[in-house]
Design a protein around this motif. Structure first.
Motif, short mmCIF file in Angstrom:
data_model
loop_
_atom_site.label_atom_id
_atom_site.label_comp_id
_atom_site.label_asym_id
_atom_site.label_seq_id
_atom_site.Cartn_x
_atom_site.Cartn_y
_atom_site.Cartn_z
N ILE A 183 0.84 -1.19 0.00
CA ILE A 183 0.00 0.00 0.00
C ILE A 183 0.88 1.24 0.00
O ILE A 183 2.09 1.17 0.23
CB ILE A 183 -0.94 0.04 1.23
CG1 ILE A 183 -0.13 0.08 2.53
CG2 ILE A 183 -1.91 -1.14 1.21
CD1 ILE A 183 -0.97 0.31 3.78
N CYS A 184 0.25 2.39 -0.23
CA CYS A 184 0.98 3.66 -0.18
C CYS A 184 0.23 4.64 0.72
O CYS A 184 -0.94 4.44 1.07
CB CYS A 184 1.18 4.26 -1.57
SG CYS A 184 -0.32 4.81 -2.40
N SER A 185 0.90 5.71 1.08
CA SER A 185 0.29 6.79 1.83
C SER A 185 -0.65 7.57 0.92
O SER A 185 -0.64 7.40 -0.31
CB SER A 185 1.37 7.71 2.39
OG SER A 185 2.13 8.27 1.32
N GLU A 186 -1.43 8.45 1.49
CA GLU A 186 -2.36 9.24 0.68
C GLU A 186 -1.62 10.09 -0.34
O GLU A 186 -2.11 10.29 -1.46
CB GLU A 186 -3.24 10.11 1.58
CG GLU A 186 -4.27 9.32 2.37
CD GLU A 186 -5.30 10.21 3.05
OE1 GLU A 186 -5.43 11.39 2.63
OE2 GLU A 186 -5.96 9.74 3.98
N ARG A 187 -0.46 10.61 0.02
CA ARG A 187 0.33 11.42 -0.92
C ARG A 187 1.05 10.57 -1.94
O ARG A 187 1.50 11.08 -2.97
CB ARG A 187 1.36 12.27 -0.16
CG ARG A 187 0.77 13.35 0.70
CD ARG A 187 1.83 14.09 1.47
NE ARG A 187 2.76 14.82 0.60
CZ ARG A 187 3.79 15.52 1.05
NH1 ARG A 187 4.04 15.59 2.36
NH2 ARG A 187 4.58 16.15 0.21
N GLY A 188 1.21 9.28 -1.65
CA GLY A 188 1.84 8.37 -2.59
C GLY A 188 3.35 8.28 -2.49
O GLY A 188 3.97 7.47 -3.19
N ASN A 189 3.96 9.06 -1.59
CA ASN A 189 5.42 9.06 -1.51
C ASN A 189 5.97 8.05 -0.50
O ASN A 189 7.19 7.89 -0.38
CB ASN A 189 5.94 10.45 -1.15
CG ASN A 189 5.50 10.91 0.24
OD1 ASN A 189 4.30 10.90 0.55
ND2 ASN A 189 6.44 11.30 1.07
N VAL A 190 5.08 7.36 0.21
CA VAL A 190 5.49 6.30 1.13
C VAL A 190 4.82 5.00 0.70
O VAL A 190 3.59 4.96 0.54
CB VAL A 190 5.09 6.63 2.59
CG1 VAL A 190 5.52 5.49 3.52
CG2 VAL A 190 5.69 7.95 3.04
N VAL A 191 5.60 3.96 0.49
CA VAL A 191 5.06 2.65 0.10
C VAL A 191 5.61 1.60 1.05
O VAL A 191 6.79 1.62 1.42
CB VAL A 191 5.42 2.29 -1.35
CG1 VAL A 191 5.30 0.79 -1.60
CG2 VAL A 191 4.52 3.03 -2.33
N GLY A 192 4.74 0.69 1.46
CA GLY A 192 5.14 -0.49 2.21
C GLY A 192 4.65 -1.73 1.49
O GLY A 192 3.54 -1.75 0.97
N MET A 193 5.51 -2.74 1.44
CA MET A 193 5.14 -3.98 0.76
C MET A 193 5.85 -5.15 1.42
O MET A 193 6.97 -5.01 1.92
CB MET A 193 5.49 -3.92 -0.73
CG MET A 193 6.97 -3.71 -1.03
SD MET A 193 7.31 -3.40 -2.78
CE MET A 193 6.78 -4.95 -3.53
N MET A 194 5.18 -6.31 1.45
CA MET A 194 5.82 -7.49 2.02
C MET A 194 6.77 -8.17 1.06
O MET A 194 7.85 -8.61 1.47
CB MET A 194 4.75 -8.48 2.51
CG MET A 194 4.01 -8.03 3.76
SD MET A 194 5.08 -7.48 5.13
CE MET A 194 6.02 -8.97 5.47
N PRO A 195 6.47 -8.30 -0.23
CA PRO A 195 7.43 -8.94 -1.16
C PRO A 195 8.70 -8.11 -1.30
O PRO A 195 8.72 -6.91 -1.01
CB PRO A 195 6.64 -9.00 -2.48
CG PRO A 195 5.20 -8.97 -2.06
CD PRO A 195 5.17 -8.05 -0.88
N HIS A 196 9.77 -8.76 -1.78
CA HIS A 196 11.11 -8.18 -1.82
C HIS A 196 11.53 -7.83 -3.25
O HIS A 196 12.15 -8.66 -3.93
CB HIS A 196 12.12 -9.18 -1.25
CG HIS A 196 12.04 -9.36 0.23
ND1 HIS A 196 12.82 -8.66 1.11
CD2 HIS A 196 11.28 -10.19 0.99
CE1 HIS A 196 12.55 -9.03 2.35
NE2 HIS A 196 11.60 -9.96 2.30
#
Length: 231
Positions: A183-196
């Motif tokens: 997923i990303c933050s509302e602004r889109g500049n932060v992303v977190g993901m489980m796959p590598h």
């Protein structure tokens, strides 16, 4: 462009992230220890996978209070690019930079294998080199990758186009709500993901589908940089 790879006690994917930046896009990259109190020199921050502080209490719960995290929050608020991968995703949720939480995998087993992902949002700074709806292969390696959020948060993620990756082809490995893998933050500049993605930058590793995450970040930064120069 200058990248920081945050290193916590117990990080074990920091070298992979460093090499992915260095060898894939040839940009400046530094390891930054968890005690650092200034990230102003960096344009992008990578929070890598591993077992920060041994995953005591719960994944990311202690790392969230490391001195460097105040600077990561500050960088995110300034619009800089922040990518949290696996344990890094867990840390970003603990720090409140992303909504939701990562729970134990549905079958209570550590999983480590390639996983098909659908690119749900190809308009973020991290995915602009992918096609909307494209299915890519990125490996997973986690025991607590089961993304959870309540119905209200899920509706908000959908409404704001904050779901970036979803496990594809019925291949949800961990029980994540709505098959969410990133997923990303509302602004889109932060992303977190489980796959590598840093483990998928060469065919020698089985896939190079992760390479475009790094070229996407560089492309987004160049566009932003050129716009600032020409304004």
């Amino acid at each position: 462009m200058k990248f920081a790879v945050i290193v916590f006690p117990g990080s074990n994917c920091d070298i992979d992230c460093y090499k992915a930046v260095e060898e894939t896009i040839g940009q400046s990259v530094d390891y930054v220890w968890h005690t650092a109190t200034d990230l102003s020199a960096y344009d992008a921050i990578l929070v890598p996978g591993g077992f920060s502080y041994g995953d005591y209490l719960r994944c990311g719960a202690i790392a969230r209070f490391a001195p460097v995290m105040a600077e990561v929050v500050k960088a995110a608020e300034a619009g800089k690019y922040v990518l949290g991968i696996c344990n890094g995703f867990q840390i970003l949720t603990e720090a409140g930079l992303l909504p939701g939480a990562l729970l134990r995998n549905r079958d209570l087993k550590f999983l480590c294998h390639p996983s098909p992902l659908e690119v749900v949002n190809a308009s973020t700074p991290f995915t602009n080199q992918y096609r909307q709806g494209e299915v890519i292969s990125i490996p997973i390696a986690h025991g607590e990758g089961n993304y959870y959020c309540d119905d209200e948060t899920l509706a908000r993620l959908q409404q704001n186009n904050q779901i970036v990756f979803r496990y594809a082809n019925g291949g949800n490995p961990n029980g994540s709500v709505h098959d969410i893998a990133g997923i990303c933050s509302e602004r889109g500049n932060v992303v977190g993901m489980m796959p590598h993605p840093e483990r998928a930058v060469s065919q020698l590793l089985g896939s190079e589908d992760g390479k475009r995450m790094f070229t996407s970040i560089l492309n987004a930064w160049r566009e932003q940089h050129d716009a600032a120069v020409n304004s």
